[in-house]
Design a protein around this motif. Sequence first.
Motif, PDB file in Angstrom:
ATOM      1  N   ARG A 127     -52.221 -82.482 -20.936  1.00 13.36           N
ATOM      2  CA  ARG A 127     -52.253 -83.907 -21.260  1.00 13.36           C
ATOM      3  C   ARG A 127     -53.470 -84.317 -22.089  1.00 13.36           C
ATOM      4  O   ARG A 127     -54.507 -83.655 -22.075  1.00 13.36           O
ATOM      5  CB  ARG A 127     -52.250 -84.742 -19.976  1.00 13.36           C
ATOM      6  N   GLU A 141     -46.742 -87.549 -22.970  1.00 15.01           N
ATOM      7  CA  GLU A 141     -45.734 -87.425 -21.922  1.00 15.01           C
ATOM      8  C   GLU A 141     -45.503 -85.945 -21.638  1.00 15.01           C
ATOM      9  O   GLU A 141     -45.379 -85.136 -22.572  1.00 15.01           O
ATOM     10  CB  GLU A 141     -44.413 -88.069 -22.341  1.00 15.01           C
ATOM     11  N   ASP A 147     -41.122 -84.744 -14.750  1.00 19.84           N
ATOM     12  CA  ASP A 147     -41.565 -85.910 -15.508  1.00 19.84           C
ATOM     13  C   ASP A 147     -40.388 -86.549 -16.249  1.00 19.84           C
ATOM     14  O   ASP A 147     -40.297 -87.773 -16.347  1.00 19.84           O
ATOM     15  CB  ASP A 147     -42.660 -85.531 -16.504  1.00 19.84           C
ATOM     16  N   GLU A 148     -39.487 -85.725 -16.740  1.00 15.75           N
ATOM     17  CA  GLU A 148     -38.307 -86.270 -17.401  1.00 15.75           C
ATOM     18  C   GLU A 148     -37.406 -86.989 -16.403  1.00 15.75           C
ATOM     19  O   GLU A 148     -36.803 -88.022 -16.720  1.00 15.75           O
ATOM     20  CB  GLU A 148     -37.557 -85.147 -18.119  1.00 15.75           C
ATOM     21  N   ARG A 151     -38.911 -90.392 -15.834  1.00 13.17           N
ATOM     22  CA  ARG A 151     -38.624 -91.308 -16.933  1.00 13.17           C
ATOM     23  C   ARG A 151     -37.174 -91.801 -16.906  1.00 13.17           C
ATOM     24  O   ARG A 151     -36.875 -92.906 -17.351  1.00 13.17           O
ATOM     25  CB  ARG A 151     -38.927 -90.627 -18.276  1.00 13.17           C
TER      26      ARG A 151
END
Length: 259
Positions: A127, A141, A147-148, A151
């Motif tokens: 990151r 992102e 993480d997907e 989202r």
Amino acid sequence: MLKERRSKSGYEAAGASHPGRVRPANEDSYTFQLDESEAVGNFVVCDGMGGAAAGEIASRIAAETMLDAMSADPLTISRMQQAVACANSNVYLRAERDPELSGMGTTLVALGLRGRNGWVANVGDSRCYRFRMGKLERLTEDHSLVDEQVRLGKLTPDQAAVSPFRNVITRAVGTDAQVAADIQEFETMPGDMYLLASDGLTRELSDDRISRILRPGNGTEQLVAPEQLDPAQIVNNLIEAANQAGGQDNVTCLLVHVF
């Protein structure tokens, strides 16, 4: 080993990498360069993966290639895309030549600064954060399964933090002949701090904890003037905090202060 450097015209940076408390080897790599006379800086962090020493080789190739490719001016979004493509190609071709390195790859996060202009590129779950006027903002992102799902609203951040799939990334440099990087351009401000880090830091420390360590005064109640910031000490504090929190993975931090 900690590296530290200050330019005469706008940036200072410090970086360090630690194997953590569990892993026997360190597959992270980082590198950076600052121009001594102009406001020019390039910064890269990579987190390798693969059997034996393959992860270490992948991250080192990607970091060095990315840094070299970013050095050409003018720096643009297109130039950043070309630099990522070059890093990907070098890792991929090296693995093709050596069967023992088959399947190796690496995450990548890179920051380029020219005067008050900045560019960040990322692949994977390493990151880049910006700390501005007391507020921490994630500029990248994660290209990871959890993480997907966050989202998409399928997982909460708390669920993602304990998911058994939190180590699964959906993009990596060098695992395929081509890779898509996220790239953005922005303007910097005096006083900004930019933190590039592998997931060995972000898995152990919350954004709130990172923010408190980045505060002038290194998270203590006694604040210091921005010009008295010590990036090297802050980097050490971040790595120490990650290890105290568990140190389950290699941890690498590269901190850039704009003045």
